[in-house]
Enzyme design. Sequence first.
Site, PDB file in Angstrom:
ATOM      1  N   ASP A 165      -0.180   5.243   0.887  1.00  0.00           N
ATOM      2  CA  ASP A 165      -0.432   6.207   1.967  1.00  0.00           C
ATOM      3  C   ASP A 165      -0.592   5.490   3.302  1.00  0.00           C
ATOM      4  OD1 ASP A 165      -0.903   8.832   0.397  1.00  0.00           O
ATOM      5  OD2 ASP A 165      -2.198   7.392  -0.616  1.00  0.00           O
ATOM      6  N   ASP A 174       0.866  -1.171   0.000  1.00  0.00           N
ATOM      7  CA  ASP A 174       0.000   0.000   0.000  1.00  0.00           C
ATOM      8  C   ASP A 174       0.912   1.233   0.000  1.00  0.00           C
ATOM      9  OD1 ASP A 174      -2.464   1.555   0.488  1.00  0.00           O
ATOM     10  OD2 ASP A 174      -1.619   1.852   2.487  1.00  0.00           O
ATOM     11  N   ASP A 182      -1.673  -0.709   5.943  1.00  0.00           N
ATOM     12  CA  ASP A 182      -1.924  -0.096   7.254  1.00  0.00           C
ATOM     13  C   ASP A 182      -3.401  -0.025   7.611  1.00  0.00           C
ATOM     14  OD1 ASP A 182      -2.250   1.886   5.146  1.00  0.00           O
ATOM     15  OD2 ASP A 182      -2.552   3.322   6.763  1.00  0.00           O
TER      16      ASP A 182
END
Length: 221
Positions: free
Chosen positions: A11, A9, A171
């Site tokens: 951001d 991922d 995240d």
Amino acid sequence: MQYDAAFFDLDGTLVDSVYDLYISINLTLSDLAFPIVSQRLVESWVGNGIDILVKRALSGDMQVSEHLDESLMNKAIAQFHKHYEEQVGQYSVPYQHVETGLAALRGMQKALITNKSRIFTEKLLDKLALTNHFELIICGDDMAKKPSPEPLLFACKKLNIEPAKAIMIGDSKSDILAAKAAGIDVIAVGYGYNQGENLADYNPQYLCDNFLDIIPVLMQR
């Protein structure tokens, strides 16, 4: 090695980009005479793509209001695109050890899978000199966004690997749910934008607090 490819991922996993988003959201809200919002709120809204982020800002809440006017939403999204295109990468920085960690994994195939639009993704990666770490970049406007498994399965196909030989690093619950739906192992990192969720509740195979902690997991045999 147990894994032949790692999917990352962007951001909240590789890059702390929330300040750019925060500035762009508040410029957009100001354009429309809406009240501005805090950086902490913007951080809690990140993770499901720009359209949802803007709608949450207009609603002033994680839950998008069903009473939002469609023409207002379209105008706000267009304004945000204009501001964010000027702002992207100005204050964004890689998280600690990201560049070291990616360099240590140079022998492994790596794909970036993000819900961010391609125009912003490529600009951000180029500004931070991260582009060359990835064999494949899949963005939120290429196909279905996470938590759909589609971009992860597409990455497996393009890299010619079985899902069992890939691992996702992210995240948020969207990363975990996408990986589980694709039959791919997942590492959840604890330092990003988790939308207030306890990621352990989603039973990722691994939980890591530091980016370098993923290296032994990825390199295990």
